[in-house]
Scaffold this motif. Structure first.
Motif, PDB file in Angstrom:
ATOM      1  N   ALA A   1      17.333  36.000-124.366  1.00 20.27           N
ATOM      2  CA  ALA A   1      18.433  35.219-123.805  1.00 20.27           C
ATOM      3  C   ALA A   1      19.750  35.967-123.953  1.00 20.27           C
ATOM      4  N   LEU A   2      19.904  36.708-125.065  1.00 20.67           N
ATOM      5  CA  LEU A   2      21.130  37.470-125.286  1.00 20.67           C
ATOM      6  C   LEU A   2      21.279  38.578-124.250  1.00 20.67           C
ATOM      7  N   THR A   3      20.202  39.295-123.967  1.00 17.34           N
ATOM      8  CA  THR A   3      20.249  40.361-122.962  1.00 17.34           C
ATOM      9  C   THR A   3      20.595  39.796-121.587  1.00 17.34           C
ATOM     10  N   THR A   4      20.002  38.671-121.239  1.00 16.01           N
ATOM     11  CA  THR A   4      20.316  38.038-119.955  1.00 16.01           C
ATOM     12  C   THR A   4      21.792  37.677-119.871  1.00 16.01           C
ATOM     13  N   THR A   5      22.356  37.172-120.968  1.00 17.66           N
ATOM     14  CA  THR A   5      23.771  36.801-120.994  1.00 17.66           C
ATOM     15  C   THR A   5      24.669  38.014-120.842  1.00 17.66           C
ATOM     16  N   VAL A   6      24.338  39.101-121.550  1.00 19.40           N
ATOM     17  CA  VAL A   6      25.170  40.302-121.479  1.00 19.40           C
ATOM     18  C   VAL A   6      25.075  40.951-120.104  1.00 19.40           C
ATOM     19  N   VAL A   7      23.877  40.956-119.512  1.00 21.00           N
ATOM     20  CA  VAL A   7      23.727  41.497-118.161  1.00 21.00           C
ATOM     21  C   VAL A   7      24.623  40.743-117.180  1.00 21.00           C
ATOM     22  N   GLY A   8      24.669  39.419-117.324  1.00 16.10           N
ATOM     23  CA  GLY A   8      25.560  38.631-116.480  1.00 16.10           C
ATOM     24  C   GLY A   8      27.018  38.966-116.718  1.00 16.10           C
ATOM     25  N   ALA A   9      27.377  39.244-117.983  1.00 18.76           N
ATOM     26  CA  ALA A   9      28.756  39.608-118.298  1.00 18.76           C
ATOM     27  C   ALA A   9      29.126  40.961-117.700  1.00 18.76           C
ATOM     28  N   VAL A  10      28.218  41.919-117.781  1.00 18.58           N
ATOM     29  CA  VAL A  10      28.467  43.238-117.199  1.00 18.58           C
ATOM     30  C   VAL A  10      28.617  43.139-115.686  1.00 18.58           C
ATOM     31  N   LYS A  11      27.830  42.244-115.096  1.00 19.78           N
ATOM     32  CA  LYS A  11      27.950  42.023-113.653  1.00 19.78           C
ATOM     33  C   LYS A  11      29.343  41.534-113.269  1.00 19.78           C
ATOM     34  N   ASN A  12      29.948  40.794-114.174  1.00 18.09           N
ATOM     35  CA  ASN A  12      31.266  40.235-113.893  1.00 18.09           C
ATOM     36  C   ASN A  12      32.395  41.265-113.986  1.00 18.09           C
ATOM     37  N   ILE A  13      32.059  42.508-114.383  1.00 15.56           N
ATOM     38  CA  ILE A  13      33.088  43.555-114.423  1.00 15.56           C
ATOM     39  C   ILE A  13      33.728  43.711-113.047  1.00 15.56           C
ATOM     40  N   SER A  14      32.912  43.806-112.029  1.00 17.70           N
ATOM     41  CA  SER A  14      33.440  43.980-110.675  1.00 17.70           C
ATOM     42  C   SER A  14      34.256  42.764-110.249  1.00 17.70           C
ATOM     43  N   ILE A  15      33.808  41.559-110.655  1.00 17.79           N
ATOM     44  CA  ILE A  15      34.542  40.343-110.284  1.00 17.79           C
ATOM     45  C   ILE A  15      35.932  40.346-110.900  1.00 17.79           C
TER      46      ILE A  15
END
Length: 280
Positions: A204-218
């Motif tokens: 669950a932690l990896t999924t959360t961080v992946v989503g956070a990294v995705k938000n870099i562009s946003i």
């Protein structure tokens, strides 16, 4: 049409997920509290996005990461290395710096976004727990959660007036709109399914961080092109520290010993093989 979208997404999951036998009270007990967390996650998320600028909302959402780590340690009994913990706290340090210098402080928006963080972290951890093949499995989590969510989202859509607006919408006979609407339902299902798969094979932690990294562009698109971002040096530095911590976690997880081993998909193991293993 926000709550109506959730109802449509739930129906899409019901159509695309293979059906299995209904287990009544046993299923309800196994799934709880996922439906409640799902509702709270979306309501708090919609409330917070309307009250905060996009970059600041993205930064404050990073608090989901330490909350997820904390809940995984408490609920799932997981252990993480010091490097992983340092990368998580780097994300939080950046978030504190950015949020502390936010010139458009909105207390109500901050309360809603922190509630959204709590609901998101709890939802991710409990989803990981419920995906145990001995419990509901990854397909069961999607299917039964969709079943339980249809009535609440339908009631919310009526109370907010979304259902009336949807029925009175003038483009229901527009082929282009119908095509885009159906695609949005399908893509919503694929998004939820890919998130569940990521948590199943990782954490669950990896999924959360992946989503956070995705938000870099946003975040950076919001800074460059958004009109609601108020620039300050500390805020910009905090954003970069926060994003750097997310990238650091990604590299540590991929390269380090914390990279989770691929789980055996017990749901797809033939029944005969399971019986033979049990007898042996």
């Amino acid at each position: 049409m926000c709550s109506g979208d959730y109802c449509c997404c739930s129906r899409t999951i019901l159509l695309l997920t293979p059906t299995s036998s209904w287990q009544g009270n046993s299923c309800t007990y196994k799934l709880f509290p996922l439906p409640l967390l799902y509702v709270g996650n979306h309501i708090s998320g919609l409330s917070s996005t309307s009250k905060l600028s996009l970059p600041m909302f993205t930064v404050l959402r990073k608090f989901t990461i330490p909350l997820t780590l904390f809940l995984e340690v408490i609920i799932l009994r997981k252990h993480y290395s010091l490097n992983i913990i340092v990368s998580v706290f780097a994300i939080i340090l950046g978030a504190f710096i950015a949020a502390g210098s936010d010139l458009s402080f909105n207390l109500e928006g901050y309360i809603f976004v922190f509630l959204n963080d709590i609901f998101t972290a709890a939802n991710g951890v409990y989803t990981k727990q419920k995906m145990d093949p001995k419990e509901l499995g990854k397909y069961g989590v999607l299917f039964y959660n969709a079943c339980f969510m249809i009535i609440p989202t339908f009631v919310i859509s009526i109370s907010t007036g979304d259902l009336q607006q949807a029925t009175e919408f003038s483009h229901w006979r527009n082929i282009l709109f119908i095509t885009q609407f159906l695609l949005s339902c399908l893509l919503g299902f694929l998004l939820m399914y890919s998130t569940v798969l990521c948590s199943y094979y990782n954490s669950a932690l990896t999924t959360t961080v992946v989503g956070a990294v995705k938000n870099i562009s946003i975040a950076y698109i919001g800074i460059l092109f958004g009109r609601d971002y108020i620039f300050s040096v500390l805020n910009f530095i905090g954003l970069n520290i926060c994003m750097g911590g997310g990238v650091m976690y990604t590299f540590l997880t991929i390269q380090g010993p914390e990279h989770p081993k691929q789980q055996v998909d017990e749901e797809n193991i033939p029944t005969d093989t399971k019986l033979e293993s049990a007898i042996a």
